[in-house]
Design a protein around this motif. Structure first.
Motif, PDB file in Angstrom:
ATOM      1  N   GLU A 178       3.635   6.344  12.675  1.00 42.63           N
ATOM      2  CA  GLU A 178       3.227   4.982  12.294  1.00 42.63           C
ATOM      3  C   GLU A 178       2.598   4.271  13.482  1.00 42.63           C
ATOM      4  O   GLU A 178       3.161   4.253  14.573  1.00 42.63           O
ATOM      5  CB  GLU A 178       4.441   4.206  11.776  1.00 42.63           C
ATOM      6  N   LEU A 179       1.452   3.658  13.249  1.00 46.66           N
ATOM      7  CA  LEU A 179       0.720   2.925  14.288  1.00 46.66           C
ATOM      8  C   LEU A 179       1.385   1.587  14.624  1.00 46.66           C
ATOM      9  O   LEU A 179       1.470   1.194  15.786  1.00 46.66           O
ATOM     10  CB  LEU A 179      -0.713   2.688  13.804  1.00 46.66           C
ATOM     11  N   GLY A 190       1.718   8.136   8.330  1.00 46.40           N
ATOM     12  CA  GLY A 190       1.625   6.848   7.636  1.00 46.40           C
ATOM     13  C   GLY A 190       2.968   6.475   7.022  1.00 46.40           C
ATOM     14  O   GLY A 190       3.269   6.826   5.888  1.00 46.40           O
ATOM     15  N   ILE A 212       2.977   4.382  -1.762  1.00 51.09           N
ATOM     16  CA  ILE A 212       2.688   5.224  -2.921  1.00 51.09           C
ATOM     17  C   ILE A 212       3.360   4.650  -4.161  1.00 51.09           C
ATOM     18  O   ILE A 212       4.296   3.858  -4.065  1.00 51.09           O
ATOM     19  CB  ILE A 212       3.169   6.687  -2.709  1.00 51.09           C
ATOM     20  N   HIS A 264       5.939  -2.155  11.511  1.00 49.09           N
ATOM     21  CA  HIS A 264       6.227  -1.295  10.360  1.00 49.09           C
ATOM     22  C   HIS A 264       7.279  -0.254  10.727  1.00 49.09           C
ATOM     23  O   HIS A 264       8.206   0.030   9.948  1.00 49.09           O
ATOM     24  CB  HIS A 264       4.944  -0.586   9.901  1.00 49.09           C
ATOM     25  N   SER A 311       7.729   5.997   0.880  1.00 55.04           N
ATOM     26  CA  SER A 311       7.531   7.429   0.595  1.00 55.04           C
ATOM     27  C   SER A 311       8.514   8.272   1.405  1.00 55.04           C
ATOM     28  O   SER A 311       8.966   9.325   0.944  1.00 55.04           O
ATOM     29  CB  SER A 311       6.088   7.851   0.909  1.00 55.04           C
ATOM     30  N   ALA A 322      -1.723   8.255  15.064  1.00 53.10           N
ATOM     31  CA  ALA A 322      -1.308   9.581  14.596  1.00 53.10           C
ATOM     32  C   ALA A 322      -2.012  10.704  15.356  1.00 53.10           C
ATOM     33  O   ALA A 322      -1.393  11.718  15.692  1.00 53.10           O
ATOM     34  CB  ALA A 322      -1.583   9.695  13.103  1.00 53.10           C
ATOM     35  N   ILE A 359       0.823  -1.213   0.000  1.00 53.10           N
ATOM     36  CA  ILE A 359       0.000   0.000   0.000  1.00 53.10           C
ATOM     37  C   ILE A 359       0.855   1.261   0.000  1.00 53.10           C
ATOM     38  O   ILE A 359       0.388   2.333   0.375  1.00 53.10           O
ATOM     39  CB  ILE A 359      -0.994   0.004   1.192  1.00 53.10           C
ATOM     40  N   ASP A 402      -0.972   9.989   4.582  1.00 58.98           N
ATOM     41  CA  ASP A 402      -1.150   8.700   3.881  1.00 58.98           C
ATOM     42  C   ASP A 402      -1.394   7.583   4.896  1.00 58.98           C
ATOM     43  O   ASP A 402      -0.790   6.521   4.795  1.00 58.98           O
ATOM     44  CB  ASP A 402       0.093   8.402   3.028  1.00 58.98           C
TER      45      ASP A 402
END
Ligand SMILES: C[S@@+](CC[C@H](N)C(=O)[O-])C[C@H]1O[C@@H](n2cnc3c(N)ncnc32)[C@H](O)[C@@H]1O
Length: 212
Positions: free
Chosen positions: A86-87, A62, A38, A91, A68, A115, A36, A132
């Motif tokens: 970032e949650l 994001g 960009i 990641h 990105s 966020a 997911i 994003d």
């Protein structure tokens, strides 16, 4: 690009070609995470827009694995910084590794958490914000980011089109993500503080300038 003028590869090879690091980063996402990030054409647009704006301090909502973020980081001057939110701890950890490999480790801070919580801990002004993350929160991100942006700063967001669902999202039974992005789109289009457009790159990249 949705309707390329001629041979797509001609443009891709010259203007948004990935180097080895971005190619490997994309492959790592494909192996371990949802794909997911960009698209490269949006990444090249991000780099170009941020350099045109002379952005030194950038906020991203994001991170995923930092794809990105690398395009953003490469636009920054030597003393530039990126705060990226970032949650997912997994990641965030992957992104930190990729920022190190990209030589951007000293410029980028990855903040782990929701966020809307993290935004309350950050202090502006930022020269640019890139949105994003959770599509249902786009209108909230707008409310929270505008006070953090300097006059003349850029507010950029991905997935304005959601493959046609945003323009189609009227009435009942619509996808809640598309409906929220539609609210975001209506607001950046109608807010007199902003000069906005949407570039038909990737899944639709909105670009707004906060009037001085
Ligand atoms: C579309 S991906 C970001 C892609 C990244 N900008 C790129 O192009 O490489 C969205 C990311 O936002 C994260 N996310 C989702 N909800 C979030 C929230 N409430 N706060 C922070 N991050 C969130 C997800 O875990 C995911 O990694």
């Amino acid at each position: 690009m949705t309707e390329p003028n001629g041979d797509t590869d001609f443009w891709a090879d010259r203007f948004w070609a990935e180097d080895e690091l971005l190619t490997a980063l994309r492959a790592d996402i494909a192996a371990r995470a949802p794909k997911i990030q960009i698209q490269a054409e949006a990444g090249a647009a991000l780099t170009t827009l941020l350099m045109a704006a002379g952005a030194r301090r950038v906020l991203e909502i994001g991170t995923l694995f930092g794809y990105s973020g690398v395009w953003i980081g490469r636009a920054l001057p030597a003393d530039g910084t990126l705060d990226t939110l970032e949650l997912s701890p997994a990641h965030a950890e992957a992104a930190r590794e990729w920022f190190e490999r990209a030589g951007l480790g000293s410029k980028v801070t990855v903040h782990v958490g929701a966020a809307l919580d993290t935004l309350g801990t950050l202090t502006g002004p930022y020269d640019a914000v890139f949105i994003d993350a959770d599509k249902t929160e786009y209108p909230d991100y707008l409310d929270r980011c505008l006070p953090l942006l300097r006059p003349g700063g850029l507010l950029i967001a991905d997935n304005l089109f959601r493959r046609g669902a945003v323009a189609a999202s009227t009435g009942e039974g619509v996808d809640e993500r598309a409906a929220a992005v539609r609210v975001f789109a209506e607001r950046i289009a109608g807010d007199p503080r902003l000069q906005s457009t949407v570039l038909p790159l990737g899944d639709g990249l909105s670009v707004s300038v906060l009037r001085g």
